[in-house]
Motif scaffolding. Structure first.
Motif, mmCIF file in Angstrom:
data_model
loop_
_atom_site.group_PDB
_atom_site.id
_atom_site.type_symbol
_atom_site.label_atom_id
_atom_site.label_comp_id
_atom_site.label_asym_id
_atom_site.label_seq_id
_atom_site.Cartn_x
_atom_site.Cartn_y
_atom_site.Cartn_z
ATOM 1 N N LEU A 181 49.713 38.984 26.244
ATOM 2 C CA LEU A 181 49.414 38.186 25.061
ATOM 3 C C LEU A 181 48.485 37.023 25.373
ATOM 4 O O LEU A 181 48.340 36.612 26.526
ATOM 5 C CB LEU A 181 50.728 37.660 24.479
ATOM 6 C CG LEU A 181 51.727 38.766 24.109
ATOM 7 C CD1 LEU A 181 53.081 38.185 23.840
ATOM 8 C CD2 LEU A 181 51.216 39.546 22.921
ATOM 9 N N ALA A 182 47.879 36.502 24.334
ATOM 10 C CA ALA A 182 46.961 35.359 24.479
ATOM 11 C C ALA A 182 47.663 34.171 25.133
ATOM 12 O O ALA A 182 47.034 33.397 25.856
ATOM 13 C CB ALA A 182 46.393 34.976 23.122
ATOM 14 N N LYS A 183 48.972 34.018 24.905
ATOM 15 C CA LYS A 183 49.712 32.903 25.501
ATOM 16 C C LYS A 183 49.656 32.953 27.023
ATOM 17 O O LYS A 183 49.633 31.928 27.687
ATOM 18 C CB LYS A 183 51.168 32.922 25.038
ATOM 19 C CG LYS A 183 51.357 32.558 23.591
ATOM 20 C CD LYS A 183 52.824 32.585 23.224
ATOM 21 C CE LYS A 183 53.012 32.255 21.760
ATOM 22 N NZ LYS A 183 54.426 32.256 21.379
ATOM 23 N N LEU A 184 49.631 34.162 27.576
ATOM 24 C CA LEU A 184 49.579 34.305 29.028
ATOM 25 C C LEU A 184 48.223 33.834 29.562
ATOM 26 O O LEU A 184 48.146 33.239 30.638
ATOM 27 C CB LEU A 184 49.846 35.757 29.432
ATOM 28 C CG LEU A 184 49.988 36.040 30.916
ATOM 29 C CD1 LEU A 184 51.062 35.174 31.563
ATOM 30 C CD2 LEU A 184 50.305 37.511 31.138
ATOM 31 N N ALA A 185 47.164 34.062 28.813
ATOM 32 C CA ALA A 185 45.823 33.653 29.236
ATOM 33 C C ALA A 185 45.675 32.134 29.310
ATOM 34 O O ALA A 185 44.721 31.638 29.908
ATOM 35 C CB ALA A 185 44.778 34.236 28.299
ATOM 36 N N GLN A 186 46.612 31.400 28.742
ATOM 37 C CA GLN A 186 46.575 29.938 28.831
ATOM 38 C C GLN A 186 47.069 29.421 30.178
ATOM 39 O O GLN A 186 46.760 28.295 30.561
ATOM 40 C CB GLN A 186 47.412 29.330 27.697
ATOM 41 C CG GLN A 186 46.860 29.628 26.323
ATOM 42 C CD GLN A 186 47.821 29.204 25.213
ATOM 43 O OE1 GLN A 186 48.868 28.625 25.457
ATOM 44 N NE2 GLN A 186 47.437 29.505 23.973
ATOM 45 N N VAL A 187 47.839 30.261 30.892
ATOM 46 C CA VAL A 187 48.404 29.829 32.175
ATOM 47 C C VAL A 187 48.018 30.746 33.337
ATOM 48 O O VAL A 187 48.426 30.514 34.470
ATOM 49 C CB VAL A 187 49.952 29.714 32.088
ATOM 50 C CG1 VAL A 187 50.349 28.575 31.160
ATOM 51 C CG2 VAL A 187 50.586 31.018 31.678
ATOM 52 N N ALA A 188 47.241 31.796 33.038
ATOM 53 C CA ALA A 188 46.864 32.742 34.088
ATOM 54 C C ALA A 188 45.546 33.416 33.749
ATOM 55 O O ALA A 188 45.191 33.550 32.574
ATOM 56 C CB ALA A 188 47.952 33.801 34.249
ATOM 57 N N ALA A 189 44.846 33.842 34.777
ATOM 58 C CA ALA A 189 43.661 34.678 34.577
ATOM 59 C C ALA A 189 44.158 36.094 34.310
ATOM 60 O O ALA A 189 44.934 36.646 35.097
ATOM 61 C CB ALA A 189 42.777 34.645 35.808
ATOM 62 N N VAL A 190 43.746 36.651 33.192
ATOM 63 C CA VAL A 190 44.178 37.994 32.795
ATOM 64 C C VAL A 190 42.928 38.862 32.683
ATOM 65 O O VAL A 190 42.027 38.561 31.907
ATOM 66 C CB VAL A 190 44.933 37.964 31.442
ATOM 67 C CG1 VAL A 190 45.355 39.359 31.039
ATOM 68 C CG2 VAL A 190 46.137 37.031 31.526
ATOM 69 N N THR A 191 42.887 39.926 33.469
ATOM 70 C CA THR A 191 41.711 40.785 33.507
ATOM 71 C C THR A 191 42.093 42.217 33.195
ATOM 72 O O THR A 191 42.968 42.796 33.849
ATOM 73 C CB THR A 191 41.055 40.731 34.909
ATOM 74 O OG1 THR A 191 40.828 39.373 35.266
ATOM 75 C CG2 THR A 191 39.755 41.496 34.926
ATOM 76 N N ASP A 192 41.436 42.803 32.202
ATOM 77 C CA ASP A 192 41.656 44.208 31.854
ATOM 78 C C ASP A 192 40.883 45.073 32.840
ATOM 79 O O ASP A 192 39.655 45.044 32.875
ATOM 80 C CB ASP A 192 41.187 44.468 30.420
ATOM 81 C CG ASP A 192 41.489 45.887 29.941
ATOM 82 O OD1 ASP A 192 41.833 46.759 30.773
ATOM 83 O OD2 ASP A 192 41.375 46.124 28.731
ATOM 84 N N VAL A 193 41.607 45.828 33.654
ATOM 85 C CA VAL A 193 40.995 46.715 34.643
ATOM 86 C C VAL A 193 41.343 48.176 34.360
ATOM 87 O O VAL A 193 41.251 49.032 35.235
ATOM 88 C CB VAL A 193 41.400 46.314 36.082
ATOM 89 C CG1 VAL A 193 40.863 44.940 36.441
ATOM 90 C CG2 VAL A 193 42.910 46.370 36.277
ATOM 91 N N SER A 194 41.721 48.471 33.125
ATOM 92 C CA SER A 194 42.187 49.803 32.737
ATOM 93 C C SER A 194 41.210 50.906 33.112
ATOM 94 O O SER A 194 41.612 51.974 33.586
ATOM 95 C CB SER A 194 42.443 49.860 31.235
ATOM 96 O OG SER A 194 43.349 48.873 30.837
ATOM 97 N N ASP A 195 39.917 50.665 32.880
ATOM 98 C CA ASP A 195 38.944 51.727 33.126
ATOM 99 C C ASP A 195 38.505 51.817 34.581
ATOM 100 O O ASP A 195 37.699 52.670 34.931
ATOM 101 C CB ASP A 195 37.730 51.560 32.220
ATOM 102 C CG ASP A 195 36.992 50.248 32.441
ATOM 103 O OD1 ASP A 195 37.504 49.395 33.199
ATOM 104 O OD2 ASP A 195 35.916 50.069 31.858
#
Length: 183
Positions: free
Chosen positions: A85-99
């Motif tokens: 969720l967007a809330k997590l991006a406030q305290v951590a770097a979140v990177t989509d590596v699905s592909d």
């Protein structure tokens, strides 16, 4: 306008079953999460509250339904099956590596014998239990190997190595199946 179509990492060559072992490709979202400096506790709180998953310790996999949080390295966890969720991006770097990854579930009564031919890890049941995950090698490829259940593992390699993983996995499955027929 050009229309793009989805092609799986293995080129739609799965599922397969050889002997007592089956392999299926997993098409799931995969995000790497790295807490910002001093924000590890807040990141763990968000993951627990919003996603219902405990923050995994080293070599640990947490699961709720089809969502997973797994230890990935000293500063990352991987979240699979549910977009953070967007809330997590406030305290951590979140990177989509699905592909960027190929994810294959391998299961069956001889799965540990198959994996013993592919990885240097000690995957005997007393050493690699359900809920454990390791970063290691599958043949010469960097990989993440997770034990989902007693006879089910999740293998993850870079997408560029998908065909090699499928070849090596198939060869190991054939080897184990051939030995079982001679006994």
């Amino acid at each position: 306008m050009v229309e793009l179509s989805f092609l799986s990492a293995t080129g739609n060559k799965l599922p397969i079953k050889i002997g007592n072992v089956s392999a299926t490709e997993v098409n799931a979202t995969l995000h790497l999460v790295a807490p910002f400096h001093g924000k590890s506790t807040q990141a763990a709180t968000v993951v627990k509250r919003e996603m219902g998953l405990d923050w995994p310790r080293v070599h640990e996999l947490k699961r709720r339904g089809k969502s997973y949080a797994l230890w990935f390295d000293h500063s990352h966890i991987a979240v699979m099956g549910e977009a953070p969720l967007a809330k997590l991006a406030q305290v951590a770097a979140v990177t989509d590596v699905s592909d960027g990854w190929c994810i294959i579930d391998v299961y069956g009564s001889d799965v540990r014998d198959v994996l013993a031919r592919l990885t240097p890890l000690d995957i005997r049941e007393q050493h690699f239990k359900a809920g454990m995950t390791q970063r290691s090698m599958i043949m010469h490829m960097q990989a993440s190997i997770s034990c989902l259940e007693k006879s089910q593992f999740r293998l993850m390699v870079f997408r560029s190595m998908a065909r090699t993983l499928l070849h090596d996995l198939t060869t190991a499955m054939e080897s184990v199946a051939a030995r079982a027929q001679k006994v």
